[in-house]
Structure formats: C-alpha cells, structure tokens
Design an enzyme around this catalytic site. Structure first.
Site, PDB file in Angstrom:
ATOM      1  N   ASP A  59     -61.042 -19.862   8.078  1.00 60.40           N
ATOM      2  CA  ASP A  59     -61.648 -21.189   8.016  1.00 60.40           C
ATOM      3  C   ASP A  59     -61.687 -21.782   9.422  1.00 60.40           C
ATOM      4  OD1 ASP A  59     -62.555 -23.556   6.784  1.00 60.40           O
ATOM      5  OD2 ASP A  59     -60.554 -24.394   6.934  1.00 60.40           O
ATOM      6  N   THR A  92     -67.545 -24.942   8.520  1.00 61.46           N
ATOM      7  CA  THR A  92     -66.809 -25.418   9.697  1.00 61.46           C
ATOM      8  C   THR A  92     -66.960 -24.451  10.868  1.00 61.46           C
ATOM      9  OG1 THR A  92     -64.886 -24.421   8.663  1.00 61.46           O
ATOM     10  CG2 THR A  92     -65.091 -26.781   8.512  1.00 61.46           C
ATOM     11  N   THR A  93     -67.126 -23.151  10.557  1.00 60.92           N
ATOM     12  CA  THR A  93     -67.320 -22.189  11.648  1.00 60.92           C
ATOM     13  C   THR A  93     -68.743 -22.312  12.182  1.00 60.92           C
ATOM     14  OG1 THR A  93     -65.919 -20.749  10.332  1.00 60.92           O
ATOM     15  CG2 THR A  93     -66.846 -19.816  12.305  1.00 60.92           C
ATOM     16  N   ASP A 394     -62.231 -25.202  -0.186  1.00 62.40           N
ATOM     17  CA  ASP A 394     -63.611 -25.106   0.307  1.00 62.40           C
ATOM     18  C   ASP A 394     -64.602 -25.023  -0.841  1.00 62.40           C
ATOM     19  OD1 ASP A 394     -62.798 -25.271   2.848  1.00 62.40           O
ATOM     20  OD2 ASP A 394     -63.479 -23.307   3.514  1.00 62.40           O
TER      21      ASP A 394
END
Length: 526
Positions: A59, A92-93, A394
């Site tokens: 994550d 998020t990446t 997530d």
C-alpha cells in the site's frame, strides 16, 4: 550596466534554479521508490522500523508513511498519498507515480525555458479537462448491483498480498458496507461502523463476518464467573465497581484492628450495594469501560458479580463505546443509580469462544441491532494479518467511493491512456506555450501503463504503443491484462474501479506538482 552587477543577478537566478531542481529531484526519488509496487504484479516492500518491527505491505500510503523523509518537497509526496488515502482509500501508489512523472515533464519544460507559472496554469487546465474526459467514459452503477461492487473490490485487492483470497474478502467487504449503509441517507457512510477484529492463528480462509459482535477481550473468570449467558441483558457501564478513592493523594493512619476491619467492611458493603443495584436492573452481562483513575473492577467485586451469576467483560476501550451502544441498542451508563432496564441491550447468546490461541467474546442474536458490521480476520502470522487488515480497509474504501460517487471506469490503465490521447488532441486546439504544456501533461499520464507493463515483465514500449493504437481506433476500454500478458477489453475481464479513485489521483497529483513548481527558495528558520 556594469558587468559586476550582471554576474550577481545571474548567480541569484542560478540558485533559485538549483532549489527548484533539488526539490523536483527529491520528489522524483520518492516516487521511484514506490513505483515498483504498482499494479497486480507489483512487488511488496518490507519496512523495518528501528524498534525491530517489520511490516510487509504493498500500500503506497503505508510505505511512504513509514519512510523517514527529511527533504521538505519530498514530504509533500508523503502528504499527497495520505490525502489520496483519505479521499479515495485506494490508488495511493498511482497518485505518487503520476506526480513523479508530471515533475519529470516539468523539469524538461523548465530546461527549455518555460516559465513555471505558465506550466502551473496549463497543468491546472489539463487536470480539469482530464476529469471531464473521465466522466465521459464512466459507467453509472446501481447500489443494488452486488456483482458490480464485488468486481470493484476484487480489482482493489488484486494488487495486494492477499489477492488469492479476494473471492472471500471482496463479498465480505461488500456485505459489510451494505449492512452499514442507511438507505435513507445513502451518502452518509462511516467506515468506523465496521469493526475488524484480527486474531492470529488459522489461515485467511477462516475469516468470517460475524452476525453480531466480537470483543477482543476475554471474559473475566478469575472469580469463577460465567463465560456463557443465554437470553442476555447487556449493560455497558462507565463507572467503576471498586472502593471510592479521594481526588487528592492522602494517607489515613489506622491505629487499631477494629478500625481496619471497619474499613474493609465499608468497602465490602459499598461493592455489595453496587452489585445489588446492577442485579436489580435485570442485567446479566456487564461490559466495563477501562478506567484511568482507579481499578475499574476489583477482585472482590468480581467475586460478588460471579456469585450473582453476572458475566463480566472488562477493559472495553473508550473509542469503542459508541460502536457498542449503536450495535447492541444499549446506552452507556455513567452512574450506578442510572441502571434502568430500558438502558440495557438484549441478545440471544453471549459466549466466550476459542479462536486460534486466544479467546474472544461473541455476542449473537442481538435484538434490534443497529447498522454496524463485525469482521473477524484470521491469519497465520502477525504480518499477514496486518496486511489483510489494510487490504480489507482498501476494499471497504473502494466501495465507499462508489457510494459517494456512483460511477465505475475500466481498470488496467485504460482510463489513463484514454485521457492522455484525448488531451493530446485537445492540446492541438490551444495556442502558444499552453498547448506545449498540456501535451507534456498528456505524455506524463502514460507512466501508468508503462509502469504496469514494466512491473509485469512485459515490453513497456510495445504495450504502450499498441494501447495508443487501439484507443485511437476507438476501443476506449482496452487495458493491460497483466495475467495474460496482453491487451484486452477491461470491462469483459471484470477489471473495474471507482471513478473517484482516478479523478482524485489526477487532481491531487496536479495540485502537488503546482505547489512544488511555485517554490523557488527554501528559507530555514530557527
């Protein structure tokens, strides 16, 4: 102008250029660190904390949060992934990778002599246009359509360590959200209403969604109290069942034994009277909140409660009180005089069950249960459990995105390529420097398919050119199928994601880039 002054001016601008370059370089370094963990074939990072704690995660937000970043501009990227985590919970990446690519393009434009403000304004326009394009290719989704929601959760889980369990975790996440969702107020969805209890032991397959509630605490049975209670009346108390203490530190000097006995007798009578009042209200299961000032419950009190056949669960955390009262339909009781039958919750069964090595207290058959859900996660070791917890979070966030903005788009980097292509066409209608900057923005978005294919071990250049060709031919849902190593239609492969994830990634990344661009000097203060 004398030549001496000219040199001074030149030096000044050179320094500003250095600050900007060093900022961009630092931010790009952070983006490159998480770049390899993008997508289903992305690698995981092992984060070793100085205290010896080890975290294995995929994550982006977690990796960056744990990284010790000192450069101020690079810290902005950490904040960026945090804010994406808050807005969308997933992607998020991607947001950091997009930001890194945009910065790289900025650097090229700056070297060509484009003024930073012009780049910044053009990027802002391009991001607005990109969101319009995304909305034009989005597919509306109905909250009743459970399959569509599960597909979206599956896509989110596909890049995680626990991806092979997505067939179990996705429906669990969807059902949990649907349980909590209030049809009267569909936009009000609080993920804190979903309680996740993690227990080491067993495998992830043993995880389950509990119809009722689970406490991580054991039942207090040191005094031989009951550990199973049918037809339970549950009280949630916030007062202490222990002898009262004074507010200030003080000592009482006792000179003879009679006084000593009186002190003990008073204590016993006090506790007994409290226990009698509790018993009189009809309560037979007691949840006791943790107390800071004095013991929440003493051994003597436990003894009396056990005699009264009342089951006790102690050390309930302060922040769980709201969730518990919502689930059980009982009110927290702050003083013993307020123990009224109408403040109690009722359930068919409260019992202590063994889970792996530990024990948990399970409440089932709750009468008039509130809109909450409880998930019991299992895993073979602590690291797997923590990662499963993050992945489930997530997946829950993805479904929350769909509740807030009910549109789906295809996954597998197809939206990025589509946006990149349409922005390229749009840039030709603009004039001057703006057109140039928008084209750079469009090219930067191709970093997503490029990185995806690179991580999957495919040839990135072939894949990206082929994707461009297909999108130009009007196949706007074509994306990279990582499992087969080719390009396929993502909707047929059931790879979908919420519109909010991609649109907020592009907007947030652009904001961050504009911010870094506008900085031309770092002023240290003491």
């Amino acid at each position: 102008m004398p030549p001496k002054q000219k040199n001074e001016l030149y030096k000044e601008s050179a320094r500003k250029k250095d600050v900007r370059t060093s900022n961009i370089e630092a931010a790009k370094a952070v983006a490159d660190a998480v770049r390899t963990s993008l997508g289903p074939r992305g690698m995981d990072k092992m984060v070793a904390a100085p205290n010896g704690e080890v975290i294995i995660t995929n994550d982006g937000a977690t990796i960056l949060q744990k990284m010790t970043v000192t450069q101020p501009a690079a810290k902005m990227l950490v904040e960026l992934s945090k804010s994406q985590d808050v807005v969308a919970g997933d992607g998020t990446t991607s947001v950091v990778v997009i930001c890194g690519a945009l910065l790289k393009k900025c650097q090229e434009l700056l070297e060509k002599g484009v003024h930073p403000t012009i780049i910044s304004d053009a990027f802002s326009k391009a991001a607005g246009k990109a969101c319009e394009i995304l909305e034009s290719i989005a597919i509306p989704v109905n909250m009743e359509d459970r399959e569509a929601l599960i597909k979206a959760a599956n896509t989110s889980l596909s890049s995680k360590v626990v991806s092979q369990y997505s067939s179990l975790l996705s429906p669990m996440a969807v059902d949990a959200v649907l349980k909590v969702l209030d049809p009267a107020r569909p936009n009000m969805l609080d993920l804190r209403d979903i309680k996740v209890v993690s227990k080491v032991g067993g495998t992830i397959d043993d995880s389950e969604m509990v119809d009722g509630m689970v406490f991580d605490q054991k039942a207090a049975k040191s005094a031989g109290g009951p550990t199973r209670m049918e037809d339970a009346k549950i009280a949630l108390i916030q007062f202490q069942i222990s002898p009262p203490k004074t507010d200030i530190e003080n000592n009482v000097v006792v000179s003879d034994y009679n006084q000593m006995d009186r002190v003990y007798k008073e204590e016993r009578n006090y506790i007994l009277s409290v226990v009698k009042k509790i018993k009189a209200s009809g309560c037979n299961v007691l949840l006791i909140q943790k107390s800071i000032l004095r013991d929440a419950v003493t051994d003597l009190a436990l003894h009396y409660l056990a005699k009264a056949k009342i089951m006790v669960v102690r050390d309930i955390e302060r922040d769980e009180i709201e969730l518990i009262s919502k689930t059980l339909g009982c009110l927290p009781i702050a003083h013993v005089d307020n123990m009224k039958p109408e403040k109690l919750g009722s359930a068919a069964l409260v019992e202590e069950v063994e889970v792996g090595k530990g024990r948990v207290v399970k409440i089932t058959g709750i009468a008039n249960k509130g809109r909450t859900a409880t998930v019991l996660l299992r895993g073979s070791n602590k690291m797997v459990l923590e990662e499963a917890d993050r992945s489930l979070h997530d997946a829950l966030c993805v479904i929350r995105c769909l509740v807030n903005k009910r549109f789906l788009i295809a996954g597998g980097s197809s939206p990025e390529v589509q946006v990149s292509m349409q922005l390229g066409h749009w840039s030709k209608t603009l004039q001057g420097m703006e057109s140039f900057c928008v084209r750079a923005f469009a090219e930067a978005l191709e970093v997503v398919p490029y990185t995806l294919s690179e991580n999957a071990g495919l040839n990135p250049i072939n894949i990206v050119t082929e994707l461009r060709r297909l999108h130009a031919a009007g196949e706007k849902h074509s994306g990279i199928n990582v499992k087969k190593g080719t390009i396929t239609n993502m909707l047929e492969e059931n790879v979908v994601q919420p519109l909010l994830v991609t649109s907020s990634a592009i907007t947030l990344a652009t904001e961050c880039v504009r911010m870094i661009l506008k900085i031309d000097d770092i002023v240290p203060t003491r």
